[in-house]
Motif scaffolding. Structure first.
Motif, short mmCIF file in Angstrom:
data_model
loop_
_atom_site.label_atom_id
_atom_site.label_comp_id
_atom_site.label_asym_id
_atom_site.label_seq_id
_atom_site.Cartn_x
_atom_site.Cartn_y
_atom_site.Cartn_z
N LEU A 75 0.83 -1.21 0.00
CA LEU A 75 0.00 0.00 0.00
C LEU A 75 0.86 1.25 0.00
O LEU A 75 0.55 2.23 -0.70
N ALA A 76 1.94 1.25 0.77
CA ALA A 76 2.83 2.40 0.81
C ALA A 76 3.46 2.64 -0.56
O ALA A 76 3.60 3.78 -1.00
N GLN A 77 3.82 1.56 -1.23
CA GLN A 77 4.42 1.69 -2.55
C GLN A 77 3.41 2.20 -3.57
O GLN A 77 3.74 2.98 -4.46
N SER A 78 2.15 1.77 -3.41
CA SER A 78 1.11 2.17 -4.36
C SER A 78 0.68 3.62 -4.18
O SER A 78 0.48 4.35 -5.15
N PHE A 79 0.53 4.05 -2.92
CA PHE A 79 -0.06 5.36 -2.65
C PHE A 79 0.95 6.41 -2.21
O PHE A 79 0.64 7.61 -2.24
N GLY A 80 2.12 5.98 -1.78
CA GLY A 80 3.16 6.93 -1.39
C GLY A 80 2.68 7.91 -0.35
O GLY A 80 2.04 7.53 0.65
N PRO A 81 2.94 9.22 -0.56
CA PRO A 81 2.59 10.22 0.45
C PRO A 81 1.11 10.59 0.48
O PRO A 81 0.68 11.36 1.32
N ASP A 82 0.31 10.03 -0.45
CA ASP A 82 -1.12 10.39 -0.49
C ASP A 82 -1.88 9.85 0.70
O ASP A 82 -2.91 10.40 1.09
N LEU A 83 -1.43 8.75 1.27
CA LEU A 83 -2.08 8.16 2.44
C LEU A 83 -1.03 7.90 3.52
O LEU A 83 0.08 7.46 3.22
N TRP A 94 -12.45 -3.23 4.13
CA TRP A 94 -11.43 -2.27 4.55
C TRP A 94 -10.46 -2.02 3.40
O TRP A 94 -10.13 -0.87 3.09
N LEU A 95 -10.03 -3.08 2.74
CA LEU A 95 -9.10 -2.94 1.64
C LEU A 95 -9.75 -2.24 0.45
O LEU A 95 -9.11 -1.41 -0.23
N LEU A 111 -10.74 5.05 -2.08
CA LEU A 111 -10.53 6.42 -1.61
C LEU A 111 -9.06 6.81 -1.65
O LEU A 111 -8.74 8.00 -1.61
N GLY A 112 -8.16 5.83 -1.76
CA GLY A 112 -6.76 6.17 -1.96
C GLY A 112 -6.49 6.74 -3.33
O GLY A 112 -5.50 7.44 -3.54
N GLN A 113 -7.37 6.44 -4.27
CA GLN A 113 -7.19 6.92 -5.64
C GLN A 113 -8.18 8.00 -6.04
O GLN A 113 -7.88 8.83 -6.90
N LEU A 114 -9.35 7.99 -5.45
CA LEU A 114 -10.38 8.95 -5.82
C LEU A 114 -10.23 10.23 -5.03
O LEU A 114 -10.15 10.21 -3.81
N ARG A 115 -10.20 11.34 -5.71
CA ARG A 115 -10.14 12.65 -5.07
C ARG A 115 -11.17 13.55 -5.73
O ARG A 115 -11.14 13.79 -6.94
N HIS A 116 -12.11 14.04 -4.94
CA HIS A 116 -13.15 14.93 -5.46
C HIS A 116 -13.74 15.70 -4.28
O HIS A 116 -13.81 15.16 -3.17
N PRO A 117 -14.16 16.94 -4.48
CA PRO A 117 -14.70 17.74 -3.38
C PRO A 117 -15.91 17.11 -2.71
O PRO A 117 -16.21 17.44 -1.56
N ASN A 118 -16.62 16.22 -3.40
CA ASN A 118 -17.82 15.63 -2.83
C ASN A 118 -17.63 14.17 -2.42
O ASN A 118 -18.61 13.43 -2.26
N LEU A 119 -16.39 13.75 -2.24
CA LEU A 119 -16.07 12.45 -1.66
C LEU A 119 -15.26 12.68 -0.40
O LEU A 119 -14.37 13.53 -0.37
N VAL A 120 -15.59 11.93 0.66
CA VAL A 120 -14.86 12.11 1.91
C VAL A 120 -13.39 11.77 1.68
O VAL A 120 -13.05 10.86 0.92
N PHE A 176 -17.14 3.25 0.98
CA PHE A 176 -17.01 2.66 -0.34
C PHE A 176 -16.75 1.16 -0.28
O PHE A 176 -16.28 0.57 -1.24
N GLY A 177 -17.08 0.54 0.84
CA GLY A 177 -16.82 -0.89 1.00
C GLY A 177 -17.63 -1.75 0.05
O GLY A 177 -17.24 -2.88 -0.25
#
Length: 422
Positions: A69-77, A140-141, A147-156, A241-242
């Motif tokens: 997960l760290a390799q996939s998302f880096g500093p984003d999460l 959980w995964l 949400l690790g990839q989705l970024r939008h003002p109307n998503l938590v 988003f489960g």
């Protein structure tokens, strides 16, 4: 579909990832292999999915999973330690409890700018997995991946996660106004003004439009008032988003899957056949529009039989302003646009059509709702307020307040699942 008695189970999948279930992610720990092609890049409107391979996220070791997960998302999460999350929630103190249910508990926490480099001081919501849950790890995964990839003002916004041995936690931005469910149905809450209800509807529609607009659409699958969270200025953030799935390409195609969702919100064709499309989300959105208009829950077993389902009860009243005022939320006290309410009612009616092809697409819904912001014809100025209250009382809507919702912010209505195979 059977209605569950539990107050909130945001993650209720009863089955591991399988070929039949056609889940979007592959051979995760505790899950069987799926044949879904989940490494395809999704080019949604910015911000969008990045290219990400899920094939290496199947290792059962929490250490290796954290590395992946760290390799996939880096500093984003942020990859939090359990001790850190215990500290910021005062060991998950009951005084910080925001809600609880099938997934586990959600606690409020406070982080300062010394906890992690680049992480600003803020309040957060920490969701703690019930380790006795059969499928908690899977959802959980899913939540981390989406949400690790989705970024939008109307998503938590997902800030980070924790994976230590059997422990699974998620850390989100804190939404100070809680869920739309609480604002609509808790007796102690102040009634939402018409303009705020319209703003919430638009924000939720934009969130779904973003998900559906990806090259391979994301089907939310569990859209309901308890998953619509509200920021301090009533900005909408869709959460949980489960149960989300990568959808089919093209408006006339579908994914066949086991039925999972929440009673009263799930589209009828999905319940009966397991056929899931973006139009399934549109149906659920229509139900929420009816809840915003009437102040009633999607289903309410305490009412007379003919009034228990909001669609069956409301549909005869949705085609004219005169009839609509019989079911409009009496707590609005005439402070709503007559034309705007009628247009929203017609839109809701179209969204809950039994024929999926007759339902509008989310971008069209956004456009329709945004146009309603310009209407200023308040019902009270048109002499309809008193008539509305009397008519509402005759139709079983108490003018004194809401049905009482259970729980605090983040508390959920109970999703239900079916083991029916299609």
């Amino acid at each position: 579909m059977k209605e569950s008695s539990q107050p909130w189970k945001p993650f209720t999948a009863k089955y591991c990832c399988s070929v039949e279930d056609q889940t979007f992610f592959g051979n995760f720990s505790r899950c069987r292999t799926s044949k879904s092609d989940i490494s395809k890049n999704i080019n949604a409107p910015a911000p969008s999915f990045r290219r990400l391979s899920f094939s290496d996220l199947s290792r059962s070791s929490s250490t290796r999973l954290n590395e992946d997960l760290a390799q996939s998302f880096g500093p984003d999460l942020y990859d939090f330690q359990l001790s850190e999350l215990r500290a910021i929630t005062q060991n998950f103190c009951s005084n910080f409890l925001l809600g609880e249910g099938g997934f586990g508990t959600v606690h409020k926490g406070y982080v300062d700018d010394n906890l992690r480099q680049g992480l600003k001081a803020q309040a957060v919501a920490v969701k703690l997995l019930d380790i006795e849950g059969l499928q908690g790890h899977r959802e959980w995964l899913a939540e981390v991946i989406f949400l690790g990839q989705l970024r939008h003002p109307n998503l938590v916004k997902l800030i980070g996660y924790c994976c230590e041995e059997e422990e699974r936690l998620l850390v989100y931005e804190f939404m100070p106004r809680g869920s739309l469910e609480n604002h609509l149905f808790k007796r102690i809450s102040v009634s939402l003004p018409w303009s705020t209800r319209l703003k919430i509807a638009i924000g939720a529609a934009k969130g779904l439009a973003f998900l559906h607009g990806a090259e391979k659409p994301v089907i939310y699958r569990d859209f309901k008032t308890s998953n619509v969270l509200l920021d301090s200025d009533f900005t909408v953030k869709l959460s949980d988003f489960g149960l989300a799935k990568m959808g089919p390409e093209g408006s006339d195609t579908h994914v066949t899957t086991r039925v999972m969702g929440t009673y009263g919100y799930a589209a009828p064709e999905y319940v009966s056949t397991g056929h899931l499309t973006t139009k399934s989300d549109v149906f659920s959105f229509g139900v929420v529009l009816l809840e915003l208009l009437t102040g009633r829950r999607a289903t309410d077993k305490s009412r007379p039989k003919r009034e228990q389902n909001i669609i069956d009860w409301a549909k005869p009243y949705l085609t004219s302003s005169r009839r609509l005022r019989c079911i409009i939320d009496p707590r609005l006290a005439g402070q709503y646009s007559v034309k705007g309410a009628k247009q929203m009612a017609l839109l809701a009616r179209q969204c809950v059509s039994l024929n999926p092809k007759d339902r509008p697409k989310m971008p069209s819904i956004v456009e329709t709702l945004e146009a309603l912001q310009h209407y200023k014809d308040m019902a009270v100025a048109c002499g309809q307020a008193q008539a509305s209250t009397k008519s509402a009382t005759r139709n079983g809507v108490s003018s004194g307040g809401r049905l009482e919702g259970r729980g605090a912010s983040y508390r959920k209505s109970a999703p239900v699942t079916s083991s029916k195979k299609t």
